[in-house]
Enzyme design. Structure first.
Site, PDB file in Angstrom:
ATOM      1  N   ARG A   1      42.153  34.552  55.665  1.00 19.96           N
ATOM      2  CA  ARG A   1      43.327  34.633  54.958  1.00 19.96           C
ATOM      3  C   ARG A   1      44.440  34.678  55.650  1.00 19.96           C
ATOM      4  O   ARG A   1      45.412  34.679  54.961  1.00 19.96           O
ATOM      5  CB  ARG A   1      43.115  35.779  54.004  1.00 19.96           C
ATOM      6  CG  ARG A   1      42.574  35.514  52.648  1.00 19.96           C
ATOM      7  CD  ARG A   1      42.404  37.130  51.729  1.00 19.96           C
ATOM      8  NE  ARG A   1      42.339  36.877  50.432  1.00 19.96           N
ATOM      9  CZ  ARG A   1      41.314  37.313  49.647  1.00 19.96           C
ATOM     10  NH1 ARG A   1      40.011  37.215  50.267  1.00 19.96           N
ATOM     11  NH2 ARG A   1      41.454  37.262  48.400  1.00 19.96           N
TER      12      ARG A   1
ATOM     13  N   ARG B   1      37.982  38.106  33.525  1.00 18.06           N
ATOM     14  CA  ARG B   1      37.000  38.037  34.290  1.00 18.06           C
ATOM     15  C   ARG B   1      36.384  39.461  34.289  1.00 18.06           C
ATOM     16  O   ARG B   1      36.875  40.411  34.371  1.00 18.06           O
ATOM     17  CB  ARG B   1      37.251  37.665  35.796  1.00 18.06           C
ATOM     18  CG  ARG B   1      36.030  37.611  36.602  1.00 18.06           C
ATOM     19  CD  ARG B   1      36.450  36.869  38.126  1.00 18.06           C
ATOM     20  NE  ARG B   1      37.441  37.334  38.626  1.00 18.06           N
ATOM     21  CZ  ARG B   1      37.826  36.822  40.041  1.00 18.06           C
ATOM     22  NH1 ARG B   1      37.217  35.741  40.437  1.00 18.06           N
ATOM     23  NH2 ARG B   1      38.522  37.719  40.558  1.00 18.06           N
TER      24      ARG B   1
ATOM     25  N   ARG C   1      48.648  39.179  44.363  1.00 15.78           N
ATOM     26  CA  ARG C   1      47.569  38.539  45.253  1.00 15.78           C
ATOM     27  C   ARG C   1      48.117  36.824  45.292  1.00 15.78           C
ATOM     28  O   ARG C   1      47.791  36.406  46.320  1.00 15.78           O
ATOM     29  CB  ARG C   1      46.276  38.568  44.645  1.00 15.78           C
ATOM     30  CG  ARG C   1      45.676  39.861  44.625  1.00 15.78           C
ATOM     31  CD  ARG C   1      44.542  40.425  43.556  1.00 15.78           C
ATOM     32  NE  ARG C   1      43.407  39.492  43.653  1.00 15.78           N
ATOM     33  CZ  ARG C   1      42.712  39.600  42.525  1.00 15.78           C
ATOM     34  NH1 ARG C   1      42.656  40.143  41.538  1.00 15.78           N
ATOM     35  NH2 ARG C   1      41.420  38.834  42.734  1.00 15.78           N
TER      36      ARG C   1
ATOM     37  N   LYS D   1      35.761  30.263  43.957  1.00 15.72           N
ATOM     38  CA  LYS D   1      35.009  30.471  45.368  1.00 15.72           C
ATOM     39  C   LYS D   1      33.743  31.000  45.226  1.00 15.72           C
ATOM     40  O   LYS D   1      32.630  30.639  45.675  1.00 15.72           O
ATOM     41  CB  LYS D   1      35.892  30.830  46.344  1.00 15.72           C
ATOM     42  CG  LYS D   1      37.403  30.234  46.697  1.00 15.72           C
ATOM     43  CD  LYS D   1      38.205  30.924  47.687  1.00 15.72           C
ATOM     44  CE  LYS D   1      38.555  32.681  47.634  1.00 15.72           C
ATOM     45  NZ  LYS D   1      39.421  32.852  46.700  1.00 15.72           N
TER      46      LYS D   1
ATOM     47  N   ARG E   1      37.031  44.258  37.624  1.00 14.27           N
ATOM     48  CA  ARG E   1      37.496  44.514  38.966  1.00 14.27           C
ATOM     49  C   ARG E   1      38.748  45.153  38.642  1.00 14.27           C
ATOM     50  O   ARG E   1      39.398  44.719  37.689  1.00 14.27           O
ATOM     51  CB  ARG E   1      37.554  43.508  39.788  1.00 14.27           C
ATOM     52  CG  ARG E   1      36.470  43.136  40.449  1.00 14.27           C
ATOM     53  CD  ARG E   1      36.522  41.577  41.319  1.00 14.27           C
ATOM     54  NE  ARG E   1      37.692  41.738  41.905  1.00 14.27           N
ATOM     55  CZ  ARG E   1      38.123  40.536  42.975  1.00 14.27           C
ATOM     56  NH1 ARG E   1      36.958  39.444  43.058  1.00 14.27           N
ATOM     57  NH2 ARG E   1      38.984  40.375  43.543  1.00 14.27           N
TER      58      ARG E   1
END
Ligand code: AMP
Length: 215
Positions: A87, A126, A171, A13, A160
């Site tokens: 969300r 990532r 998550r 996203k 992160r």
């Protein structure tokens, strides 16, 4: 034109939102980025949400709705891209109220579909540039020179805290429990469009552009 990018963490996203900003002059509203900013500023709210985020749980609706409300007030001639918001159904209702009050509407909700194993692989590798926000992956998309951002030359490359397998599983669970009901909600409103988020980034970008041109 205001749109929502909807999909599990790691679906791409943020990457696509950044491309839409560059190409269409839209404004990205990422509640994840706003919350990370609040954390690093050391504000009282930032301290409260840090532990929740690291665990992979959702921050309370009132906090994120408040953040979005503040940003919407600034307006955006090219429209907003909601990334990681809403969300929950309560957030979706709040967004509807806020846009209505501003005389605005949502043009499309784009679901980015990606399977769980691919998401875990994407997210655990990532890392991002703290200066310009460029996104990399240790295996599939490393920087040309180790430790230096290709886009801006900064050495501030960060991973992160919540991009690890345990937090990611949590998550994903939050996504299926609390966010996936939004697919039905927006389908019922005739706004939902779905694309294959596993395709190459350029292919995903084109698919989104085609949808927006038709919206
Ligand atoms: P993201 O960068 O969108 O993956 O968000 C990172 C984390 O920030 C999430 O795992 C949540 O803890 C929190 N967060 C971001 N957006 C929201 C939201 N709309 N509602 C609740 N929590 C959020």
């Amino acid at each position: 034109m205001n749109i929502i990018l909807l999909g599990p963490p790691g679906a791409g996203k943020g990457t696509q939102a950044r491309r839409l900003m560059d190409k269409r002059g839209m404004v990205q509203l990422s509640t994840g980025d706003m919350l990370r900013e609040a954390r690093s500023s050391g504000s009282a709210m930032g301290k409260r949400v840090a532990e929740v985020m690291d665990r992979g749980a959702l921050v309370t609706d009132d906090i994120v709705i408040g953040l979005i409300e503040e940003k919407l007030a600034g307006g955006a001639p090219g429209g907003f891209i909601f990334d990681g918001f809403p969300r929950t159904l309560a957030q979706a209702d709040a967004l509807e109220g806020l846009t209505e009050r501003m005389g605005q509407e949502l043009s499309a909700v784009i679901e980015m579909q990606v399977d769980d194993e691919a998401l875990i692989e994407r997210v655990t590798g990532r890392f991002t540039c703290g200066n310009c926000g460029a996104v990399y992956h240790e295996r599939t998309h490393p920087t040309a020179v180790e430790g230096v951002c290709d886009a801006c030359g900064s050495g501030d490359l960060r991973k992160r805290a919540d991009d690890n397998a345990d937090s990611m599983r949590q998550r994903l669970m939050e996504y299926y429990k609390k966010t996936s009901p939004l697919l039905g909600y927006y389908h019922a409103k005739g706004l939902l469009r779905s694309i294959d988020g596993l395709a190459a980034m350029d292919v995903v970008e084109r698919a989104i552009a085609e949808l927006l041109d038709r919206a």
